[in-house]
Design an enzyme around this catalytic site. Structure first.
Site, mmCIF file in Angstrom:
data_model
loop_
_atom_site.group_PDB
_atom_site.id
_atom_site.type_symbol
_atom_site.label_atom_id
_atom_site.label_comp_id
_atom_site.label_asym_id
_atom_site.label_seq_id
_atom_site.Cartn_x
_atom_site.Cartn_y
_atom_site.Cartn_z
ATOM 1 N N HIS A 33 -35.049 46.864 -48.906
ATOM 2 C CA HIS A 33 -35.873 45.809 -49.494
ATOM 3 C C HIS A 33 -36.262 44.795 -48.422
ATOM 4 O O HIS A 33 -35.437 44.032 -47.941
ATOM 5 C CB HIS A 33 -35.058 45.139 -50.605
ATOM 6 C CG HIS A 33 -35.777 44.113 -51.387
ATOM 7 N ND1 HIS A 33 -35.377 42.793 -51.425
ATOM 8 C CD2 HIS A 33 -36.862 44.207 -52.199
ATOM 9 C CE1 HIS A 33 -36.169 42.120 -52.232
ATOM 10 N NE2 HIS A 33 -37.088 42.951 -52.709
ATOM 11 N N GLU A 60 -39.366 48.928 -47.215
ATOM 12 C CA GLU A 60 -40.263 48.360 -48.212
ATOM 13 C C GLU A 60 -40.961 47.110 -47.696
ATOM 14 O O GLU A 60 -40.370 46.034 -47.641
ATOM 15 C CB GLU A 60 -39.463 48.018 -49.491
ATOM 16 C CG GLU A 60 -40.330 47.619 -50.657
ATOM 17 C CD GLU A 60 -40.079 46.200 -51.154
ATOM 18 O OE1 GLU A 60 -40.647 45.844 -52.190
ATOM 19 O OE2 GLU A 60 -39.324 45.457 -50.495
ATOM 20 N N ASP A 62 -43.790 44.192 -48.296
ATOM 21 C CA ASP A 62 -44.720 43.536 -49.212
ATOM 22 C C ASP A 62 -45.991 43.231 -48.424
ATOM 23 O O ASP A 62 -45.908 42.664 -47.319
ATOM 24 C CB ASP A 62 -44.134 42.231 -49.733
ATOM 25 C CG ASP A 62 -42.873 42.434 -50.564
ATOM 26 O OD1 ASP A 62 -42.683 43.533 -51.088
ATOM 27 O OD2 ASP A 62 -42.087 41.469 -50.672
ATOM 28 N N HIS A 75 -43.398 38.272 -47.858
ATOM 29 C CA HIS A 75 -42.921 38.285 -49.237
ATOM 30 C C HIS A 75 -43.976 37.726 -50.182
ATOM 31 O O HIS A 75 -44.149 38.215 -51.301
ATOM 32 C CB HIS A 75 -41.636 37.466 -49.335
ATOM 33 C CG HIS A 75 -41.147 37.248 -50.731
ATOM 34 N ND1 HIS A 75 -41.004 38.264 -51.643
ATOM 35 C CD2 HIS A 75 -40.773 36.111 -51.385
ATOM 36 C CE1 HIS A 75 -40.558 37.783 -52.783
ATOM 37 N NE2 HIS A 75 -40.435 36.491 -52.670
ATOM 38 N N GLU A 169 -45.631 47.333 -51.245
ATOM 39 C CA GLU A 169 -45.998 46.635 -52.472
ATOM 40 C C GLU A 169 -47.265 45.841 -52.249
ATOM 41 O O GLU A 169 -47.367 45.059 -51.297
ATOM 42 C CB GLU A 169 -44.893 45.684 -52.940
ATOM 43 C CG GLU A 169 -45.287 44.928 -54.206
ATOM 44 C CD GLU A 169 -44.265 43.907 -54.667
ATOM 45 O OE1 GLU A 169 -44.607 43.100 -55.557
ATOM 46 O OE2 GLU A 169 -43.136 43.900 -54.131
#
Length: 353
Positions: A33, A60, A62, A75, A169
């Site tokens: 993450h 991952e 963002d 983030h 993401e």
């Protein structure tokens, strides 16, 4: 949490721990993450590289957009908490208040900076009070582009001979489209294509919004993940609620365009540690379930799994891993890939004195 619930949690952990010896081959995916963000400032090449070193299945990032249309990893598009922008006199006049997904946010936003301007900033730890060791790395790393993250993955794959997954993401795609006129989903597809990636590669694309995922589903074969929060609903679909999306009928609808759901841990585990029905319901709809977010600090763990009263101290992460595995989730987002990997290999839960 009362003593009765605490004992139930321990009993549930004990019941699933014997199965963990085989987790490295058939257990939940370990999704780093924001990289190994428990040990390095999040969304830096250093955090991603450390997660790869530690053996994460996926990293991952963002993704948000710059003024000149470059996808970068943060983030949020507001960057005062993750960079030193607030201390830069040249950018004092860039401070703004914007309404994002219905909330007023004040700060500095990636879409107001070119990539060259962002390159003058340096990353900083977002949670220094909980992760003071990470703050030692403040000022060392730039904001990475998605292209650089892909290049890092390909370089490490060539070095190690191991496939390393990407799990990007799309953050606030509807807001960013309205603000900049840039379709971040389309930019993401171009970046993957430019890097020679194909849908059979280990890549999941995720979003809390539904329309971009539907768009991606109609335009490509990439694996897609609908993120579902415990409250609220997709910002691009005011009449849709996450609560309804997580029910069997809603999951059947999600399965029309997505391959998995990403959900908060309390949505798959009851307060006593037993599984809710969500994983079984999602699997019945042919959706994988990836749970977020497993973190080692007491501040992020249920009371029964904390060690002591210091919010920043490490608690019983292996016990929570065991409960998630017992709930049969398919993947776990974690800030701490190495402890998660150790837990997946059968690390026993030892109570502290």
């Amino acid at each position: 949490m009362g003593r009765g619930v605490y004992l139930i949690v321990l009993a549930l952990v004990a019941a699933v721990m014997p199965t963990l010896a085989h987790a490295q081959s058939d257990g939940p995916l370990i999704i780093a993450h924001r990289g190994a963000s428990g040990e390095r400032p999040e969304h830096t090449l250093a955090a991603y590289d450390l997660a790869i070193d530690q053996g994460a299945d996926y990293i991952e990032p963002d993704l948000v957009i710059t003024k000149d249309g470059v996808l970068v990893a943060r983030h949020e598009n507001e960057i005062s908490g993750t960079t030193d922008v607030a201390a830069m006199p040249d950018f004092t006049d860039r401070k703004r208040t914007k309404t994002i997904d219905g909330e007023a946010v004040t700060g500095w936003f990636t879409e107001d900076f070119t990539l060259a301007e962002l390159r003058t900033l340096r990353a900083r730890e977002r949670l220094p009070e909980l992760r003071p060791a990470n703050a030692r790395f403040d000022g060392l790393y730039q904001v990475p582009t998605f292209a650089e993250i892909i290049a890092l993955v390909k370089a490490r794959e060539a070095e190690t001979g191991k496939r390393i997954g990407l799990y990007p993401e799309l953050k606030h795609p509807s807001f960013l489209m309205q603000e900049t006129g840039i379709d971040t989903a389309a930019v993401l597809l171009r970046e993957l294509d430019r890097a020679g990636s194909v849908p059979s590669d280990p890549v999941f694309i995720q979003s809390f919004e539904a329309a971009p995922l539907r768009q991606l589903n109609s335009a490509s074969e990439w694996k897609l993940v609908q993120l579902i929060a415990p409250e609220g609903g997709p910002a691009d679909s005011p009449g849709m609620r996450y609560f309804d999306m997580a029910r069997p009928a809603g999951l059947a609808e999600v399965a029309q365009y997505a391959d998995a759901i990403g959900v908060a841990i309390p949505m798959v585990l009851n307060a006593d540690g037993s599984p809710t029905s969500l994983v079984a319901d999602a699997h019945a709809a042919r959706l994988q379930v990836h749970a977020w977010t497993l973190r080692k600090e007491n501040a992020f763990l249920p009371p029964a799994l904390r060690f002591g009263d210091d919010p920043s101290a490490a608690g019983n992460l292996p016990a929570l891993w065991a409960l998630l595995k017992g709930a049969q989730v398919d993947g776990v987002f974690t800030d701490d890939p190495l402890p998660a990997i150790r837990a997946s290999r059968g690390l026993s839960v030892q109570p502290r004195e």
